[in-house]
Write an enzyme that holds these catalytic residues in place. Sequence first.
Site, short mmCIF file in Angstrom:
data_model
loop_
_atom_site.label_atom_id
_atom_site.label_comp_id
_atom_site.label_asym_id
_atom_site.label_seq_id
_atom_site.Cartn_x
_atom_site.Cartn_y
_atom_site.Cartn_z
N GLY A 56 0.84 -1.19 0.00
CA GLY A 56 0.00 0.00 0.00
C GLY A 56 0.87 1.23 0.00
O GLY A 56 2.03 1.19 0.44
N GLN A 61 3.22 9.82 1.05
CA GLN A 61 4.52 9.13 1.00
C GLN A 61 5.29 9.45 -0.26
O GLN A 61 6.46 9.06 -0.39
CB GLN A 61 4.32 7.62 1.13
CG GLN A 61 3.73 7.23 2.47
CD GLN A 61 3.61 5.73 2.58
OE1 GLN A 61 2.61 5.16 2.17
NE2 GLN A 61 4.64 5.08 3.11
N CYS A 103 6.44 0.09 7.25
CA CYS A 103 6.01 1.23 6.44
C CYS A 103 7.16 1.63 5.53
O CYS A 103 8.30 1.73 5.99
CB CYS A 103 5.63 2.39 7.36
SG CYS A 103 5.12 3.87 6.46
N LEU A 104 6.86 1.88 4.26
CA LEU A 104 7.93 2.24 3.32
C LEU A 104 8.60 3.55 3.71
O LEU A 104 9.75 3.79 3.32
CB LEU A 104 7.36 2.35 1.90
CG LEU A 104 6.77 1.05 1.32
CD1 LEU A 104 6.26 1.28 -0.08
CD2 LEU A 104 7.79 -0.08 1.34
N HIS A 145 -3.96 1.43 7.76
CA HIS A 145 -2.60 1.96 7.80
C HIS A 145 -2.47 3.14 6.82
O HIS A 145 -1.93 4.20 7.17
CB HIS A 145 -1.60 0.84 7.46
CG HIS A 145 -0.17 1.27 7.38
ND1 HIS A 145 0.80 0.85 8.26
CD2 HIS A 145 0.46 2.10 6.50
CE1 HIS A 145 1.96 1.41 7.93
NE2 HIS A 145 1.79 2.16 6.87
N GLU A 146 -2.96 2.93 5.60
CA GLU A 146 -2.85 3.99 4.57
C GLU A 146 -3.73 5.19 4.92
O GLU A 146 -3.34 6.34 4.71
CB GLU A 146 -3.20 3.45 3.18
CG GLU A 146 -2.35 2.28 2.70
CD GLU A 146 -0.86 2.50 2.86
OE1 GLU A 146 -0.40 3.66 2.77
OE2 GLU A 146 -0.13 1.51 3.09
N HIS A 149 -2.03 7.50 7.20
CA HIS A 149 -1.09 8.40 6.52
C HIS A 149 -1.79 9.70 6.12
O HIS A 149 -1.25 10.79 6.29
CB HIS A 149 -0.51 7.74 5.26
CG HIS A 149 0.68 6.87 5.53
ND1 HIS A 149 1.85 7.35 6.06
CD2 HIS A 149 0.89 5.54 5.32
CE1 HIS A 149 2.73 6.36 6.17
NE2 HIS A 149 2.17 5.24 5.73
#
Length: 207
Positions: A56, A61, A103-104, A145-146, A149
Amino acid sequence: MSNAPSQSAAIGRLELVEYPHPALARKAKPLAQIDDAVRDAVAQMFDIMYEAQGVGLAANQVALPYRLFIVNVTGRRGVGEELVFLNPSLSRPRGTAVQEEGCLSLPGLRMDVRRPEQVVLDAWSLDGQPVHLDLNGFLARVVQHEFDHLEGRLFTDRLPEAAALEARRTLASMQEVFSGRQARGESPSHDQLVARLDALEAERCVV
Ligand code: NI
């Protein structure tokens, strides 16, 4: 939007940003329009997500201040379904589940996170269709999670105290690396980064 600012905020080539880039702490604004630049941004986001082996990715991000995220729970191009959610909202959280997350934008950090097990997602697809999904399992987790963000929140904001202390050490060292790069002039200053986010927001959001 009728009165776009004269200084164009082209989206251009996107890159993954890491903590503590100011885009990650910023509450994203609803998109007022879906234009070619937004569609191109979504295509770039899928490239970036697959390259980084994620499942995701939220617009923050890639330093875009828009309420938009993408998901492919398989993490593999050509496998599974590519989902794009615009201006999403979550409701009806039910149950509780604990699962490890990464997380990226926080490379190297993986920790157990407690979240509702089921949640309802309302959003718009990239072609302007309304989406209404009652989610559970891994997809419910990724979507939450997204969504976090877009609220300017990271999974490290949802940790119990002991785990939060441990995470804080990693965050502090990332902060040091980030500030060091700025001090050496290798990356834009905080004010420059925020000015770009403001311009992108003014171009496509309801202010
Ligand atoms: Ni993340």
